[in-house]
Design a protein around this motif. Structure first.
Motif, mmCIF file in Angstrom:
data_model
loop_
_atom_site.group_PDB
_atom_site.id
_atom_site.type_symbol
_atom_site.label_atom_id
_atom_site.label_comp_id
_atom_site.label_asym_id
_atom_site.label_seq_id
_atom_site.Cartn_x
_atom_site.Cartn_y
_atom_site.Cartn_z
ATOM 1 N N ARG A 11 -10.517 -3.188 0.680
ATOM 2 C CA ARG A 11 -10.453 -2.441 -0.073
ATOM 3 C C ARG A 11 -11.882 -1.200 1.303
ATOM 4 N NH1 ARG A 11 -9.688 2.033 -2.660
ATOM 5 N NH2 ARG A 11 -11.176 2.828 -3.907
ATOM 6 N N LEU A 12 -11.593 -0.210 1.552
ATOM 7 C CA LEU A 12 -12.321 0.382 2.643
ATOM 8 C C LEU A 12 -13.053 1.739 1.802
ATOM 9 C CD1 LEU A 12 -12.671 0.888 5.596
ATOM 10 C CD2 LEU A 12 -11.551 2.378 5.866
ATOM 11 N N GLY A 13 -14.401 2.076 1.582
ATOM 12 C CA GLY A 13 -15.017 2.418 0.692
ATOM 13 C C GLY A 13 -14.774 3.982 1.668
ATOM 14 N N CYS A 53 0.963 -1.455 0.097
ATOM 15 C CA CYS A 53 0.129 -0.055 -0.050
ATOM 16 C C CYS A 53 0.879 1.310 0.036
ATOM 17 C CB CYS A 53 -1.122 0.132 1.539
ATOM 18 S SG CYS A 53 -1.708 -1.016 1.235
ATOM 19 N N THR A 54 -0.026 2.360 -0.400
ATOM 20 C CA THR A 54 1.136 3.217 -0.922
ATOM 21 C C THR A 54 0.426 4.975 -0.855
ATOM 22 O OG1 THR A 54 2.920 4.701 -2.297
ATOM 23 C CG2 THR A 54 1.613 3.644 -3.179
ATOM 24 N N ARG A 55 1.366 5.862 -0.346
ATOM 25 C CA ARG A 55 0.870 7.177 -0.537
ATOM 26 C C ARG A 55 1.544 7.743 -0.565
ATOM 27 N NH1 ARG A 55 -0.024 9.739 4.221
ATOM 28 N NH2 ARG A 55 -0.520 8.338 6.310
ATOM 29 N N SER A 70 -12.319 7.265 -4.337
ATOM 30 C CA SER A 70 -13.404 6.978 -3.380
ATOM 31 C C SER A 70 -13.092 6.441 -2.311
ATOM 32 C CB SER A 70 -14.234 6.342 -3.559
ATOM 33 O OG SER A 70 -15.162 5.537 -4.422
ATOM 34 N N GLY A 71 -11.858 5.953 -1.369
ATOM 35 C CA GLY A 71 -12.093 4.657 -0.457
ATOM 36 C C GLY A 71 -9.752 4.275 -0.454
ATOM 37 N N GLU A 72 -10.278 3.264 -0.155
ATOM 38 C CA GLU A 72 -8.556 3.321 0.164
ATOM 39 C C GLU A 72 -8.366 1.636 0.278
ATOM 40 O OE1 GLU A 72 -6.262 4.233 3.552
ATOM 41 O OE2 GLU A 72 -7.432 4.008 5.092
ATOM 42 N N TRP A 73 -7.200 1.697 0.041
ATOM 43 C CA TRP A 73 -6.542 0.142 -0.062
ATOM 44 C C TRP A 73 -5.679 -0.406 1.477
ATOM 45 C CZ3 TRP A 73 -8.741 -3.681 -3.527
ATOM 46 C CH2 TRP A 73 -9.821 -2.731 -4.874
ATOM 47 N N LEU A 74 -5.798 -1.759 1.436
ATOM 48 C CA LEU A 74 -4.907 -1.845 3.026
ATOM 49 C C LEU A 74 -5.073 -3.568 2.787
ATOM 50 C CD1 LEU A 74 -7.964 -0.285 5.450
ATOM 51 C CD2 LEU A 74 -5.707 0.736 5.285
ATOM 52 N N LEU A 75 -4.274 -3.580 3.314
ATOM 53 C CA LEU A 75 -3.554 -5.254 4.132
ATOM 54 C C LEU A 75 -3.907 -5.906 2.911
ATOM 55 C CD1 LEU A 75 -5.000 -6.007 7.498
ATOM 56 C CD2 LEU A 75 -2.822 -4.828 6.683
ATOM 57 N N PRO A 76 -3.098 -5.961 2.113
ATOM 58 C CA PRO A 76 -3.023 -6.837 0.364
ATOM 59 C C PRO A 76 -2.897 -8.083 1.184
ATOM 60 C CG PRO A 76 -0.829 -5.271 0.365
ATOM 61 C CD PRO A 76 -1.677 -4.910 1.411
ATOM 62 N N MET A 77 -2.872 -9.814 0.366
ATOM 63 C CA MET A 77 -2.216 -10.533 0.711
ATOM 64 C C MET A 77 -1.475 -11.834 -0.084
ATOM 65 S SD MET A 77 -0.333 -12.420 2.601
ATOM 66 C CE MET A 77 -0.871 -12.395 4.295
ATOM 67 N N LYS A 133 -3.972 11.042 2.352
ATOM 68 C CA LYS A 133 -4.522 10.424 3.239
ATOM 69 C C LYS A 133 -5.370 9.087 2.829
ATOM 70 C CE LYS A 133 -6.573 14.566 5.761
ATOM 71 N NZ LYS A 133 -7.801 15.533 6.481
ATOM 72 N N ARG A 134 -4.967 8.383 2.149
ATOM 73 C CA ARG A 134 -5.545 7.304 1.742
ATOM 74 C C ARG A 134 -4.821 6.412 0.463
ATOM 75 N NH1 ARG A 134 -10.258 10.441 0.243
ATOM 76 N NH2 ARG A 134 -11.900 10.464 1.624
ATOM 77 N N PHE A 135 -4.359 5.231 1.276
ATOM 78 C CA PHE A 135 -3.168 3.987 0.346
ATOM 79 C C PHE A 135 -3.895 4.059 -1.072
ATOM 80 C CE2 PHE A 135 -1.828 3.147 4.561
ATOM 81 C CZ PHE A 135 -0.393 3.819 4.954
ATOM 82 N N ALA A 136 -2.901 3.735 -1.961
ATOM 83 C CA ALA A 136 -3.376 3.138 -3.207
ATOM 84 C C ALA A 136 -2.593 1.568 -2.954
ATOM 85 C CB ALA A 136 -3.155 3.759 -4.386
ATOM 86 N N LEU A 137 -3.009 0.888 -4.094
ATOM 87 C CA LEU A 137 -2.678 0.140 -4.357
ATOM 88 C C LEU A 137 -1.306 -1.119 -5.296
ATOM 89 C CD1 LEU A 137 -2.251 -3.062 -3.061
ATOM 90 C CD2 LEU A 137 -4.507 -3.543 -4.313
ATOM 91 N N SER A 138 -0.375 -1.557 -4.580
ATOM 92 C CA SER A 138 0.672 -0.965 -5.801
ATOM 93 C C SER A 138 1.095 -2.466 -6.399
ATOM 94 C CB SER A 138 2.218 -0.140 -5.590
ATOM 95 O OG SER A 138 1.881 1.135 -5.789
ATOM 96 N N VAL A 139 1.363 -2.852 -6.878
ATOM 97 C CA VAL A 139 1.812 -4.314 -7.410
ATOM 98 C C VAL A 139 2.776 -4.118 -8.523
ATOM 99 C CG1 VAL A 139 1.487 -7.124 -7.586
ATOM 100 C CG2 VAL A 139 -0.749 -5.384 -7.063
ATOM 101 N N ARG A 140 4.133 -5.099 -8.135
ATOM 102 C CA ARG A 140 5.717 -4.744 -9.202
ATOM 103 C C ARG A 140 5.558 -5.857 -9.316
ATOM 104 N NH1 ARG A 140 10.334 -3.084 -6.041
ATOM 105 N NH2 ARG A 140 9.519 -1.008 -6.481
ATOM 106 N N PHE A 141 6.199 -5.881 -10.738
ATOM 107 C CA PHE A 141 5.823 -7.519 -11.692
ATOM 108 C C PHE A 141 7.278 -7.361 -11.946
ATOM 109 C CE2 PHE A 141 1.300 -6.934 -11.684
ATOM 110 C CZ PHE A 141 0.790 -8.262 -11.301
ATOM 111 N N PRO A 142 8.078 -8.275 -11.615
ATOM 112 C CA PRO A 142 9.300 -8.284 -12.408
ATOM 113 C C PRO A 142 9.820 -8.385 -13.930
ATOM 114 C CG PRO A 142 9.139 -10.149 -10.490
ATOM 115 C CD PRO A 142 7.694 -9.831 -10.588
ATOM 116 N N GLY A 143 10.273 -7.874 -14.441
ATOM 117 C CA GLY A 143 9.825 -7.682 -16.494
ATOM 118 C C GLY A 143 9.267 -6.379 -16.868
ATOM 119 N N SER A 144 8.286 -6.280 -15.575
ATOM 120 C CA SER A 144 7.098 -5.221 -16.372
ATOM 121 C C SER A 144 6.196 -4.163 -15.575
ATOM 122 C CB SER A 144 5.574 -6.290 -15.953
ATOM 123 O OG SER A 144 5.287 -7.046 -16.845
ATOM 124 N N GLY A 145 7.640 -4.028 -14.290
ATOM 125 C CA GLY A 145 7.795 -3.082 -13.275
ATOM 126 C C GLY A 145 6.808 -2.471 -12.773
#
Length: 190
Positions: free
Chosen positions: A170-172, A124-126, A151-158, A131-143
């Motif tokens: 996702r907390l709206g 999660c990043t902001r 209209s909310g925020e992302w929390l605790l990916p798994m 005030k709200r977190f976005a969700l980031s995902v890094r894929f090797p070789g794809s950025g």
């Protein structure tokens, strides 16, 4: 030794254990809240589990202002490093060498990282002024692929342990908490 705040973390292969001791990070620092200060006086201790001897041996210690996360693989474990300017970096510590490698080191607040299959990383990043977190995902070789907070925020990916699925809370803005699961095979499938 354990600070009774952050749970010890074991490697999936059962060979290593890491504990957080010393002064625990504040609740604000653990949650990545604005104005959280680095956890000065904390210590991470890496222990080797001795299979045949039913014991453990201290392997290394890191006397750095780091917060232990709950993410690990057979190679290492993830930490968060709150900076004095309010940003937060994500690093990976090698179980065997205790070497710290920065995985996410920028001017944002990066928190709640998880290790995925085949070198994937989600967190999660902001920005400091958000005030709200976005969700980031890094894929090797794809950025890096980012899903904005909108209209909310992302929390605790798994990551799933059986597939490439990624789930996150996702907390709206209306206070509704939803569990979202997506195909994390590639940026296109997400």
């Amino acid at each position: 030794p354990w600070n009774s705040t952050i749970l010890p973390l074991a490697s999936p292969d059962g060979h290593w254990l890491v504990t957080s001791s010393g002064k625990p990070a504040s609740s604000a620092a653990r949650r990545g809240l604005p104005g959280a200060t680095p956890p000065i006086g904390s210590r991470l201790e890496i222990w080797e589990l001795l299979a045949g001897h039913s014991g453990l041996r201290e392997h290394a210690a890191l006397d750095l202002p780091l917060i232990l996360t709950d993410a690990a693989d057979d190679e290492g474990f993830l930490v968060e490093a709150p900076q004095s300017n309010g940003t937060r970096w994500i690093g990976k510590v090698d179980w065997r060498t205790s070497e710290l490698t920065w995985l996410v080191k920028d001017d944002a607040i990066n928190s709640m990282p998880v290790i995925g299959p085949m070198g994937r990383l989600a967190w999660c990043t902001r920005q400091r002024d958000e005030k709200r977190f976005a969700l980031s995902v890094r894929f090797p070789g794809s950025g890096t692929f980012e899903i904005p907070a909108n209209s909310g925020e992302w929390l605790l990916p798994m990551w799933s342990r059986r597939s490439t699925r990624l789930s996150a809370w996702r907390l709206g803005d209306g206070g509704v908490l939803t569990l979202v699961s997506m195909d994390g095979d590639s940026p296109e499938t997400m």
